[in-house]
Scaffold this motif. Structure first.
Motif, PDB file in Angstrom:
ATOM      1  N   THR A   1      -6.963  -9.240 -10.545  1.00 23.01           N
ATOM      2  CA  THR A   1      -5.964 -10.002 -11.276  1.00 23.01           C
ATOM      3  C   THR A   1      -4.595  -9.838 -10.627  1.00 23.01           C
ATOM      4  N   ARG A   2      -3.656 -10.666 -11.043  1.00 22.36           N
ATOM      5  CA  ARG A   2      -2.289 -10.577 -10.544  1.00 22.36           C
ATOM      6  C   ARG A   2      -1.497  -9.522 -11.325  1.00 22.36           C
ATOM      7  N   THR A   3      -0.323  -9.227 -10.848  1.00 22.08           N
ATOM      8  CA  THR A   3       0.592  -8.344 -11.583  1.00 22.08           C
ATOM      9  C   THR A   3       1.744  -9.141 -12.191  1.00 22.08           C
ATOM     10  N   THR A   4       1.843 -10.409 -11.838  1.00 22.91           N
ATOM     11  CA  THR A   4       3.010 -11.218 -12.206  1.00 22.91           C
ATOM     12  C   THR A   4       2.903 -11.810 -13.616  1.00 22.91           C
ATOM     13  N   LEU A   5       3.920 -12.550 -13.996  1.00 22.59           N
ATOM     14  CA  LEU A   5       4.000 -13.162 -15.320  1.00 22.59           C
ATOM     15  C   LEU A   5       2.752 -13.981 -15.631  1.00 22.59           C
ATOM     16  N   GLY A   6       2.187 -13.760 -16.806  1.00 22.73           N
ATOM     17  CA  GLY A   6       0.983 -14.470 -17.225  1.00 22.73           C
ATOM     18  C   GLY A   6      -0.282 -13.664 -17.074  1.00 22.73           C
ATOM     19  N   THR A   7      -0.206 -12.562 -16.344  1.00 23.63           N
ATOM     20  CA  THR A   7      -1.428 -11.818 -16.054  1.00 23.63           C
ATOM     21  C   THR A   7      -2.022 -11.132 -17.284  1.00 23.63           C
ATOM     22  N   ILE A   8      -1.192 -10.759 -18.253  1.00 24.01           N
ATOM     23  CA  ILE A   8      -1.744 -10.085 -19.437  1.00 24.01           C
ATOM     24  C   ILE A   8      -2.738 -10.994 -20.143  1.00 24.01           C
ATOM     25  N   ASN A   9      -2.315 -12.212 -20.429  1.00 25.49           N
ATOM     26  CA  ASN A   9      -3.181 -13.161 -21.116  1.00 25.49           C
ATOM     27  C   ASN A   9      -4.431 -13.481 -20.300  1.00 25.49           C
TER      28      ASN A   9
ATOM     29  N   GLY B   1     -14.137  -1.813 -13.105  1.00 19.84           N
ATOM     30  CA  GLY B   1     -12.719  -1.525 -12.998  1.00 19.84           C
ATOM     31  C   GLY B   1     -11.919  -2.768 -12.681  1.00 19.84           C
ATOM     32  N   ILE B   2     -10.616  -2.573 -12.535  1.00 20.58           N
ATOM     33  CA  ILE B   2      -9.685  -3.677 -12.296  1.00 20.58           C
ATOM     34  C   ILE B   2      -8.886  -3.411 -11.021  1.00 20.58           C
ATOM     35  N   VAL B   3      -8.620  -4.472 -10.266  1.00 18.19           N
ATOM     36  CA  VAL B   3      -7.682  -4.403  -9.145  1.00 18.19           C
ATOM     37  C   VAL B   3      -6.487  -5.275  -9.496  1.00 18.19           C
ATOM     38  N   PHE B   4      -5.317  -4.660  -9.533  1.00 23.50           N
ATOM     39  CA  PHE B   4      -4.067  -5.391  -9.741  1.00 23.50           C
ATOM     40  C   PHE B   4      -3.517  -5.697  -8.352  1.00 23.50           C
ATOM     41  N   ASN B   5      -3.578  -6.957  -7.973  1.00 28.91           N
ATOM     42  CA  ASN B   5      -3.283  -7.332  -6.587  1.00 28.91           C
ATOM     43  C   ASN B   5      -1.929  -8.018  -6.437  1.00 28.91           C
ATOM     44  N   GLY B   6      -1.228  -7.691  -5.347  1.00 33.63           N
ATOM     45  CA  GLY B   6       0.024  -8.359  -5.026  1.00 33.63           C
ATOM     46  C   GLY B   6       1.247  -7.757  -5.668  1.00 33.63           C
ATOM     47  N   ASP B   7       1.190  -6.488  -6.029  1.00 29.39           N
ATOM     48  CA  ASP B   7       2.282  -5.828  -6.734  1.00 29.39           C
ATOM     49  C   ASP B   7       3.528  -5.686  -5.852  1.00 29.39           C
ATOM     50  N   THR B   8       4.693  -5.998  -6.414  1.00 27.62           N
ATOM     51  CA  THR B   8       5.955  -5.824  -5.685  1.00 27.62           C
ATOM     52  C   THR B   8       6.772  -4.666  -6.242  1.00 27.62           C
ATOM     53  N   GLY B   9       6.253  -4.011  -7.292  1.00 27.94           N
ATOM     54  CA  GLY B   9       6.920  -2.833  -7.825  1.00 27.94           C
ATOM     55  C   GLY B   9       7.990  -3.085  -8.857  1.00 27.94           C
ATOM     56  N   SER B  10       8.061  -4.299  -9.378  1.00 27.20           N
ATOM     57  CA  SER B  10       9.104  -4.597 -10.365  1.00 27.20           C
ATOM     58  C   SER B  10       8.786  -3.933 -11.705  1.00 27.20           C
TER      59      SER B  10
ATOM     60  N   MET C   1       8.769  -5.342 -14.623  1.00 25.71           N
ATOM     61  CA  MET C   1       7.883  -6.201 -15.392  1.00 25.71           C
ATOM     62  C   MET C   1       6.430  -6.011 -14.979  1.00 25.71           C
ATOM     63  N   GLU C   2       6.194  -5.929 -13.672  1.00 25.33           N
ATOM     64  CA  GLU C   2       4.821  -5.758 -13.196  1.00 25.33           C
ATOM     65  C   GLU C   2       4.237  -4.420 -13.650  1.00 25.33           C
ATOM     66  N   ARG C   3       5.042  -3.377 -13.592  1.00 26.31           N
ATOM     67  CA  ARG C   3       4.574  -2.068 -14.057  1.00 26.31           C
ATOM     68  C   ARG C   3       4.201  -2.122 -15.533  1.00 26.31           C
ATOM     69  N   ASP C   4       5.015  -2.835 -16.308  1.00 25.91           N
ATOM     70  CA  ASP C   4       4.728  -2.960 -17.739  1.00 25.91           C
ATOM     71  C   ASP C   4       3.477  -3.808 -17.979  1.00 25.91           C
ATOM     72  N   ASN C   5       3.288  -4.857 -17.185  1.00 23.91           N
ATOM     73  CA  ASN C   5       2.084  -5.683 -17.310  1.00 23.91           C
ATOM     74  C   ASN C   5       0.827  -4.845 -17.123  1.00 23.91           C
ATOM     75  N   VAL C   6       0.822  -4.031 -16.068  1.00 23.22           N
ATOM     76  CA  VAL C   6      -0.329  -3.171 -15.782  1.00 23.22           C
ATOM     77  C   VAL C   6      -0.549  -2.190 -16.932  1.00 23.22           C
ATOM     78  N   LYS C   7       0.531  -1.565 -17.381  1.00 25.08           N
ATOM     79  CA  LYS C   7       0.447  -0.597 -18.476  1.00 25.08           C
ATOM     80  C   LYS C   7      -0.132  -1.235 -19.732  1.00 25.08           C
TER      81      LYS C   7
END
Length: 234
Positions: free
Chosen positions: A147-155, A173-182, A184-190
């Motif tokens: 999955t992505r780490t960006t906006l919309g990934t939670i849904n 398991g899950i792979v969070f791909n394309g992370d830029t370290g922002s 928002m992305e950290r919170d999405n993963v969490k």
């Protein structure tokens, strides 16, 4: 022997990159690993050659020699949903053929990594009788979700996990791909991991696909899960 699928929440989430990365990581542990793309679409013409990016990437970055005829079930020129791309060429995708190929590959390899096309509900035939998810269920193999780490990934991620659980498909398991370290992305993963406590790996956004040869996920909970899963079965 144990084998698994790499599936995505959508198209272009990086399934091929992750399939290739997992292939290389497992090959380094003396396992015979075969990547397999049941259906690929979108023929590419470059420098006088026609090829498909997915299987070409497997061949380019594999640490073992791969038999080209074992890498793919169906290839269609149009970059479109499998059912439509097949229709344009007057063909039909035979799900039974795909499942038979997967079975044969399992018998000949320590690990078969089947890469999905698009998301789970991508149709494989004109009438919508078979989707990618139907093939996954019939194969009786677990999945790794990309999955992505960006906006919309939670849904997108939670909906995909719900669909897999509803059909009793094991998620390794899950792979969070394309992370830029922002932040928002950290919170999405969490947030996603709060809903589903699964092994995971977070892959940074690679500036060039060739950097895959230098990247390792051996330190992640996802790879620990996969490697233990493979060696315990073998």
């Amino acid at each position: 022997m144990q084998h698994f699928w790499v599936v995505g929440t959508d198209t272009d989430v990086g399934k091929t990159v992750i399939t290739t990365l997992l292939m290389r990581q497992l090959q380094k542990h003396d396992l015979q690993v075969m990547p397999y793309k049941p259906v690929q679409t979108g023929e590419v013409y470059e420098n006088g050659y026609y090829f498909y990016n997915d299987t070409a990437m497997y061949e380019k970055y594999s640490l073992q020699r791969l038999k080209q005829e074992n890498l793919n079930g169906y290839s269609f020129k149009e970059a479109a949903s499998p059912h439509f791309a097949a229709q344009l060429e007057g063909q039909q995708i035979d799900v039974g053929h795909l499942l038979q190929q997967i079975q044969l590959l399992q018998q000949a390899n320590d690990v078969v990594i089947c890469e999905g096309a698009g998301g789970l509900f991508v149709p494989l035939d004109t009438y919508g009788e078979n989707t990618l998810l139907d093939v996954i269920v019939q194969s009786k193999l677990p999945v790794v979700l990309v999955t992505r780490t960006t906006l919309g990934t939670i849904n997108h991620t939670l909906l995909t996990l719900e669909a897999l659980h509803a059909r009793n498909v094991e998620v390794l398991g899950i792979v969070f791909n394309g992370d830029t370290g922002s932040q928002m992305e950290r919170d999405n993963v969490k947030m996603i991991l709060q809903y589903h406590d699964l092994p995971y790996a977070t892959i940074p956004k690679l500036q060039d696909i060739s950097h895959i040869i230098d990247y390792s996920i051996s330190h992640t909970s996802l790879f620990e899960r996969l490697f233990k899963y493979e060696t315990s079965i073998n």
